[in-house]
Design an enzyme around this catalytic site. Structure first.
Site, mmCIF file in Angstrom:
data_model
loop_
_atom_site.group_PDB
_atom_site.id
_atom_site.type_symbol
_atom_site.label_atom_id
_atom_site.label_comp_id
_atom_site.label_asym_id
_atom_site.label_seq_id
_atom_site.Cartn_x
_atom_site.Cartn_y
_atom_site.Cartn_z
ATOM 1 N N ASP A 84 -6.978 44.468 -11.658
ATOM 2 C CA ASP A 84 -8.048 45.406 -11.329
ATOM 3 C C ASP A 84 -8.607 46.133 -12.555
ATOM 4 O O ASP A 84 -7.871 46.494 -13.474
ATOM 5 C CB ASP A 84 -7.498 46.441 -10.331
ATOM 6 N N HIS A 210 -14.464 50.954 -3.774
ATOM 7 C CA HIS A 210 -13.463 51.561 -4.651
ATOM 8 C C HIS A 210 -13.347 53.050 -4.325
ATOM 9 O O HIS A 210 -14.207 53.624 -3.659
ATOM 10 C CB HIS A 210 -13.860 51.394 -6.113
ATOM 11 N N GLY A 211 -12.286 53.689 -4.804
ATOM 12 C CA GLY A 211 -12.138 55.124 -4.594
ATOM 13 C C GLY A 211 -11.972 55.509 -3.138
ATOM 14 O O GLY A 211 -12.382 56.601 -2.717
ATOM 15 N N SER A 213 -9.420 56.385 -1.322
ATOM 16 C CA SER A 213 -8.443 57.402 -0.919
ATOM 17 C C SER A 213 -9.105 58.707 -0.504
ATOM 18 O O SER A 213 -8.518 59.491 0.249
ATOM 19 C CB SER A 213 -7.455 57.671 -2.058
#
Length: 283
Positions: A84, A210-211, A213
């Site tokens: 990644d 992405h991101g 969380s």
């Protein structure tokens, strides 16, 4: 079970209108927790090793990669291994021999022309070796200017620019900027759903978030419904692990055996993985 590939898992998820969860792993406990969580809900999963995680491990990819492959091959569910946010071409070239079936090549910090040229070269190299490759496109300014990072507040990916980038680069999937931010410790982010819908309609490759969380369950579910086929998650595992370890050490100040607090940390990550995978399942 034999190691599978990210491309296979993402392709199946996209066809089913769902998304595959892709978790960033840093330690062996992360690897074990991700696989155990996926097994508990009988779902496939992707183990991601980021370039930053490699730097943390003294710049050595193989120790964690070999452990991840060994764990994946003994899993009761399909597991893929993904490299990644690779910015180093030297690291990219280690991927095949280390067991990775896919790479996210990150040149989004460059101008559009430089990003495209670097990504095209990475795609050509990766495809010649059977690797599935993901890239990222943030918000691009005027000609020759540095782009806004894909996860900076307010960054948004333009659908027409994304369409041209995918066609010219040959990538297999694209991570898009639609309102998430890396390393969020609260689940308060909201997505630009209208933009996500336009991106999904404009592109013929799977979309990656992405991101993730920082998103509440409702936003994650909506993202999958709007065409996201791969969801990257990292900070949520670290929050679960660190919180559990803090509680354990507060309750057991005399503890010195790392197995005690690593066990509760691993168990907390396992629960988080199971919950997040369940959230991403079709509703």
């Amino acid at each position: 079970m034999p190691l599978t590939t990210t491309g296979e898992l993402v392709g199946r998820a996209a066809a089913a209108g769902s998304a595959v969860a892709s978790f960033n792993v840093i330690t062996l406990e992360h690897v074990e927790a991700v696989i155990a969580g996926a097994e508990s809900v009988d779902a496939p999963v992707v183990l991601q090793v980021s370039e930053n995680a490699v730097k943390f491990r003294y710049g050595r990819l193989l120790p964690l990669a070999r452990a991840a492959v060994a764990a994946a091959e003994r899993a009761a569910v399909p597991v893929a291994l993904h490299l990644d946010h690779v910015q180093s071409d030297a690291l990219l070239r280690q991927a095949p021999d280390a067991g990775f079936g896919s790479v996210m090549y990150d040149a989004a910090r460059l101008t559009y022309a430089e990003n495209l040229a670097a990504t095209r070269a990475a795609v050509d190299w990766a495809h010649a070796r059977g690797l599935w490759i993901e890239a990222e496109l943030g918000e691009i300014g005027g000609k020759g200017t540095t782009p806004l990072d894909a996860h900076a507040p307010g960054a948004r990916t333009d659908p027409e620019q994304a369409r041209a980038f995918v066609a010219d680069s040959g990538v297999d999937a694209l991570a898009v900027a639609v309102g998430t931010t890396h390393a969020m410790t609260t689940r308060t982010a909201t997505l630009d759903h209208a933009l996500l819908g336009r991106l999904s309609a404009a592109l013929d490759v799977p979309l990656v978030l992405h991101g993730s969380s920082g998103l509440p369950d409702t936003e994650l579910t909506a993202a999958v419904g709007s065409g996201i086929a791969k969801v990257n998650i990292g900070t949520a595992l670290n929050l679960a692990m660190t919180g559990a370890i803090r509680e354990f050490l507060a309750a057991h100040p005399e503890a010195v055996d790392s197995r005690g607090y690593l066990t509760v940390g691993r168990e907390a990550m396992t629960r988080a993985v199971a919950d997040l995978i369940t959230t991403l399942a079709p509703h």
